[in-house]
Write an enzyme that holds these catalytic residues in place. Sequence first.
Site, PDB file in Angstrom:
ATOM      1  N   LYS A  33      38.238   9.337  49.121  1.00  0.00           N
ATOM      2  CA  LYS A  33      38.919   9.616  48.149  1.00  0.00           C
ATOM      3  C   LYS A  33      38.826  10.893  47.623  1.00  0.00           C
ATOM      4  O   LYS A  33      37.844  11.474  47.814  1.00  0.00           O
ATOM      5  CB  LYS A  33      38.709   8.525  46.709  1.00  0.00           C
TER       6      LYS A  33
ATOM      7  N   ARG B 157      35.722  -1.843  49.374  1.00  0.00           N
ATOM      8  CA  ARG B 157      37.041  -1.700  50.145  1.00  0.00           C
ATOM      9  C   ARG B 157      36.735  -0.489  50.930  1.00  0.00           C
ATOM     10  O   ARG B 157      36.777   0.609  50.256  1.00  0.00           O
ATOM     11  CB  ARG B 157      38.062  -1.707  49.228  1.00  0.00           C
TER      12      ARG B 157
HETATM   13  C1  PT1 Z   1      40.793   0.606  44.934  1.00  0.00           C
HETATM   14  C2  PT1 Z   1      42.047   0.697  45.662  1.00  0.00           C
HETATM   15  C3  PT1 Z   1      42.880  -0.519  45.861  1.00  0.00           C
HETATM   16  N1  PT1 Z   1      42.534   1.855  46.352  1.00  0.00           N
HETATM   17  C4  PT1 Z   1      41.249  -1.982  44.646  1.00  0.00           C
HETATM   18  N2  PT1 Z   1      42.617  -1.791  45.416  1.00  0.00           N
HETATM   19  C5  PT1 Z   1      43.405   1.964  46.873  1.00  0.00           C
HETATM   20  N3  PT1 Z   1      41.035  -3.061  44.259  1.00  0.00           N
HETATM   21  C6  PT1 Z   1      44.323   0.877  47.008  1.00  0.00           C
HETATM   22  C7  PT1 Z   1      42.187   9.560  45.950  1.00  0.00           C
HETATM   23  O1  PT1 Z   1      41.956   9.757  44.732  1.00  0.00           O
HETATM   24  O2  PT1 Z   1      39.935   1.546  44.408  1.00  0.00           O
HETATM   25  N4  PT1 Z   1      40.459  -0.951  44.305  1.00  0.00           N
HETATM   26  N5  PT1 Z   1      44.047  -0.181  46.590  1.00  0.00           N
HETATM   27  C8  PT1 Z   1      44.026   3.367  47.177  1.00  0.00           C
HETATM   28  N6  PT1 Z   1      44.360   4.197  46.116  1.00  0.00           N
HETATM   29  C9  PT1 Z   1      43.816   5.475  46.103  1.00  0.00           C
HETATM   30  C10 PT1 Z   1      43.669   6.265  44.865  1.00  0.00           C
HETATM   31  C11 PT1 Z   1      43.606   6.281  47.384  1.00  0.00           C
HETATM   32  C12 PT1 Z   1      42.900   7.536  44.584  1.00  0.00           C
HETATM   33  C13 PT1 Z   1      43.031   7.557  47.261  1.00  0.00           C
HETATM   34  C14 PT1 Z   1      43.011   8.238  45.959  1.00  0.00           C
HETATM   35  O3  PT1 Z   1      42.485  10.412  46.829  1.00  0.00           O
END
Ligand code: PT1
Length: 274
Positions: free
Chosen positions: A217, A252
């Site tokens: 992230k 995850r």
């Molecule tokens: C998470 C999650 C998810 N993240 C759960 N499910 C994502 N339960 C998808 C960035 O800042 O943390 N928990 N499903 C992916 N989402 C992101 C959000 C991907 C922020 C990247 C960023 O780069």
Amino acid sequence: MPGNQPSPACQIMGVVNVTPDSFSDGGRFLQPAAAVEHALGLWQAGADMLDVGGESTRPGAEPVSVSEELERVIPVIEGIRQAVPDAVISVDTSKAEVMQVAVEAGARFINDVNALQSPGALQAAVEADVPVCLMHKQGDPATMQRNPRYKDVLHEVLSFLQDRADNCLAAGICPEHIYLDPGIGFGKNVQHNLVLLKNLNSIRALGYPVLLGVSRKSFIGEIVQQPEADKRLYGSIAAAMWGWLHGADIVRVHDVAETRQALQVLTAIAQASG
Ligand code: PT1
């Protein structure tokens, strides 16, 4: 400073993104076979669960329709089921209909970044009778990173998660089926994310198992000045290990083999006697 009380075993949830930027042929068409193959690789690498998602929730991502999401995820869930019937499949969705069809196709976990607040989602989860993950977010992926603001980020996330868990219990979901997630990167700046990670124990103290998503992230990219997401492995491992040591029950991740090796070393140390 929270103490180190790792849960006995941390489970690894492997990320299976079924979006055009991951498994397309370069054009508009997704290739379910490629996504299934990727998922099987993660399973062989030691994932405890495979999280199949057809709607990106990355900052800036736009929503997709129910039919588009179904077309993306259902063939992949069926493909995984056919190849490895005992693989545990999670569906990463906020839509009631996708939850229902995915569970009929064999998903055994609902991972909802919208914490079952979408129309019909709570009822769909009750009827599905599988564990659910309730995640906190501020705003929606398209705009959530524009200027996230909190008076007290930890307090707001804790009270939101408590409230959603109470709603689920009232609707008839059993407490053993509820997982909580602070939603790292979902309407949070670097400091917000760090405060939540530092205080992960207090989320665990709400009494439910915790799921944590930190893999690749942007907050890691900002700390180490690495704009490319796929070059954030080492930071991702560090954040996941911190998570496990401070109460995460499921992490995850994209990099299953690497995370598993790190977790095995931590587990061996934590279990040493004498
Ligand atoms: C998470 C999650 C998810 N993240 C759960 N499910 C994502 N339960 C998808 C960035 O800042 O943390 N928990 N499903 C992916 N989402 C992101 C959000 C991907 C922020 C990247 C960023 O780069």
